[in-house]
Design an enzyme around this catalytic site. Structure first.
Site, PDB file in Angstrom:
ATOM      1  CG  ASP A  35      -2.042   0.982   1.139  1.00 56.85           C
ATOM      2  OD1 ASP A  35      -2.308   1.496   0.038  1.00 56.85           O
ATOM      3  OD2 ASP A  35      -2.660   1.272   2.184  1.00 56.85           O
ATOM      4  CG  ASN A  37       2.026   1.395  -5.054  1.00 52.33           C
ATOM      5  OD1 ASN A  37       2.817   1.193  -4.143  1.00 52.33           O
ATOM      6  ND2 ASN A  37       1.628   0.450  -5.888  1.00 52.33           N
ATOM      7  N   GLY A  38       0.074   5.389  -4.337  1.00 51.68           N
ATOM      8  CA  GLY A  38      -0.521   6.674  -4.723  1.00 51.68           C
ATOM      9  C   GLY A  38       0.113   7.816  -3.936  1.00 51.68           C
ATOM     10  CG  HIS A  52       0.126   1.725  -9.331  1.00 56.45           C
ATOM     11  ND1 HIS A  52      -0.100   1.460  -7.997  1.00 56.45           N
ATOM     12  CD2 HIS A  52      -0.999   2.342  -9.785  1.00 56.45           C
ATOM     13  CE1 HIS A  52      -1.311   1.909  -7.664  1.00 56.45           C
ATOM     14  NE2 HIS A  52      -1.870   2.447  -8.730  1.00 56.45           N
ATOM     15  CB  SER A  80      -8.725  -5.675  -3.924  1.00 57.79           C
ATOM     16  OG  SER A  80      -9.292  -4.419  -4.217  1.00 57.79           O
ATOM     17  NE  ARG A  86      -7.261   1.680  -6.322  1.00 61.68           N
ATOM     18  CZ  ARG A  86      -6.160   1.876  -5.621  1.00 61.68           C
ATOM     19  NH1 ARG A  86      -5.050   2.264  -6.225  1.00 61.68           N
ATOM     20  NH2 ARG A  86      -6.152   1.693  -4.332  1.00 61.68           N
ATOM     21  CG  LEU A 146       9.223 -17.629  -2.861  1.00 62.49           C
ATOM     22  CD1 LEU A 146       9.084 -17.570  -1.345  1.00 62.49           C
ATOM     23  CD2 LEU A 146       9.579 -16.232  -3.393  1.00 62.49           C
ATOM     24  NE  ARG A 203      -2.905  -1.518   4.765  1.00 60.67           N
ATOM     25  CZ  ARG A 203      -4.104  -1.596   4.240  1.00 60.67           C
ATOM     26  NH1 ARG A 203      -4.912  -2.546   4.629  1.00 60.67           N
ATOM     27  NH2 ARG A 203      -4.516  -0.735   3.341  1.00 60.67           N
ATOM     28  CB  SER A 211      -7.489  -4.121   2.762  1.00 58.56           C
ATOM     29  OG  SER A 211      -7.301  -2.848   3.318  1.00 58.56           O
ATOM     30  CD  GLU A 222       2.344 -13.035  15.952  1.00 56.48           C
ATOM     31  OE1 GLU A 222       2.205 -11.850  16.308  1.00 56.48           O
ATOM     32  OE2 GLU A 222       1.919 -13.993  16.612  1.00 56.48           O
TER      33      GLU A 222
HETATM   34  C1  FPP Z   1      -1.874   0.175  -3.333  1.00 56.97           C
HETATM   35  O1  FPP Z   1      -1.442   1.511  -3.403  1.00 56.97           O
HETATM   36  C2  FPP Z   1      -1.298  -0.620  -4.397  1.00 56.97           C
HETATM   37  C3  FPP Z   1      -2.010  -1.230  -5.387  1.00 56.97           C
HETATM   38  C4  FPP Z   1      -3.470  -1.149  -5.478  1.00 56.97           C
HETATM   39  C5  FPP Z   1      -1.370  -1.995  -6.451  1.00 56.97           C
HETATM   40  C6  FPP Z   1      -0.083  -2.676  -6.166  1.00 56.97           C
HETATM   41  C7  FPP Z   1       0.562  -2.966  -7.441  1.00 56.97           C
HETATM   42  C8  FPP Z   1       1.874  -2.890  -7.755  1.00 56.97           C
HETATM   43  C9  FPP Z   1       2.933  -2.655  -6.787  1.00 56.97           C
HETATM   44  C10 FPP Z   1       2.342  -3.054  -9.161  1.00 56.97           C
HETATM   45  C11 FPP Z   1       1.898  -4.265  -9.937  1.00 56.97           C
HETATM   46  C12 FPP Z   1       2.221  -5.508  -9.309  1.00 56.97           C
HETATM   47  C13 FPP Z   1       2.941  -6.588  -9.599  1.00 56.97           C
HETATM   48  C14 FPP Z   1       2.776  -7.707  -8.645  1.00 56.97           C
HETATM   49  C15 FPP Z   1       3.906  -6.812 -10.662  1.00 56.97           C
HETATM   50  P1  FPP Z   1      -2.528   2.672  -3.495  1.00 56.97           P
HETATM   51  O2  FPP Z   1      -2.609   3.070  -4.933  1.00 56.97           O
HETATM   52  O3  FPP Z   1      -3.815   2.247  -2.878  1.00 56.97           O
HETATM   53  O4  FPP Z   1      -1.811   3.785  -2.642  1.00 56.97           O
HETATM   54  P2  FPP Z   1      -2.497   4.968  -1.805  1.00 56.97           P
HETATM   55  O5  FPP Z   1      -3.259   4.316  -0.686  1.00 56.97           O
HETATM   56  O6  FPP Z   1      -1.319   5.756  -1.323  1.00 56.97           O
HETATM   57  O7  FPP Z   1      -3.371   5.735  -2.743  1.00 56.97           O
END
Ligand code: FPP
Length: 271
Positions: A35, A37-38, A52, A80, A86, A146, A203, A211, A222
């Site tokens: 979580d 990325n945004g 992302h 998800s 989105r 793995l 997380r 979530s 854990e």
């Molecule tokens: C949550 O951040 C992240 C996601 C919904 C997507 C995760 C995906 C990647 C890291 C890239 C693609 C994956 C792979 C496995 C190759 P958010 O956008 O909800 O962040 P925020 O809460 O800060 O807005």
């Protein structure tokens, strides 16, 4: 045999942290809610999708580290069932990044003996994504290191509903209308059948929520929450999570052995 040289440069922070990790008590299965990325992108005045894109580098490093640590399973929550809400452009970019990752990283997966699989309502994804997933699954199917699972179009409640439907189909097929279902039988029909439950759930980005991730499977996991945003999450953060995990006392609803002994002694004195 874990090759420590591949995990930390001499004199690095990683080496200091690795020294604190008990390699004999590693979690077998680590699950991650990636979580932040945004927020990572926003902090840099970049479009969300850049977060992302940057998150892919973390995926690469963490999966490779898990393989080198000889963990058995790593499950990453990538998309998800709710993420369809989105903006279209963001969803399309996520799918494109996933396909790109699978194409580019297949060699690394093979070199590290990693078996790849996707869990979730995979048949609801675009056929081009499904093809790439199948290809990577087939190519890596014989690897014995793995198991790297990506949760895509995944929801914990959706998984439970899908499991109930699968079980009903099995019972109909076997003409067992009055069968008793136990926890083991239920587990055996989840997307993660035959895979140990996560010992550690990480997380990123500081939110205190699960979530809708692996709801059944995390019953005794854990939980380690870090403020680090996913695109900044690196090997040292995984080591910190493992150190935190190893500091916990896992009781699975029981009491620890010394407490149990105390109760036995007290009972004996009373009787
Ligand atoms: C949550 O951040 C992240 C996601 C919904 C997507 C995760 C995906 C990647 C890291 C890239 C693609 C994956 C792979 C496995 C190759 P958010 O956008 O909800 O962040 P925020 O809460 O800060 O807005």
């Amino acid at each position: 045999m874990i090759d420590l040289r591949k995990l930390a440069e001499p004199g690095s922070i990683e080496e200091t942290l690795l020294d604190r990790v008990d390699l004999k008590r590693l979690p077998r299965h680590v699950a991650v809610i990636m979580d932040g990325n945004g927020r990572w992108a926003k902090g840099r005045n970049l479009p969300r999708v850049e977060g992302h894109r940057a998150g892919i580098a973390s995926v690469r490093e963490i999966v490779e580290t898990a393989a080198r640590l000889e963990l058995r399973v790593m499950t990453l929550y990538a998309f998800s069932v709710e993420n369809w809400k989105r903006p279209r452009y963001e969803v399309a970019t996520l799918m494109m990044l996933l396909k790109e990752y699978l194409r580019k990283e297949l060699k690394t997966l093979m070199d590290n003996n990693i078996r790849f699989t996707a869990i979730g309502r995979v048949d609801g994804l675009d056929p081009s994504v499904q093809r790439e997933l199948k290809y990577a699954e087939n190519e890596t199917a014989k690897n014995s290191g793995l198991l790297f699972q990506i949760a895509l179009n995944y929801g914990g409640r959706a998984e439970i509903v899908d499991t109930v439907n699968r079980i009903m189909a099995v019972l109909r097929e076997r003409e067992m209308s009055d069968a008793q279902i136990d926890e083991q039988f239920f587990s055996d029909h989840l997307y993660t059948a035959n895979i140990d439950d996560p010992d550690l759930l990480i997380r990123t980005s500081g939110e205190l929520r699960v979530s809708n991730f692996l709801l059944w499977q995390i019953a005794y996991a854990e939980i380690h929450v870090t403020k680090v945003l996913w695109p900044d999450f690196r090997r040292r953060d995984l080591f910190e999570a493992i150190i935190d995990f190893q500091s916990r006392e896992r009781r699975y609803g029981g009491v620890d052995e010394s407490d149990a002994q105390m109760f036995i002694e007290a009972d004996n004195q009373q009787s």
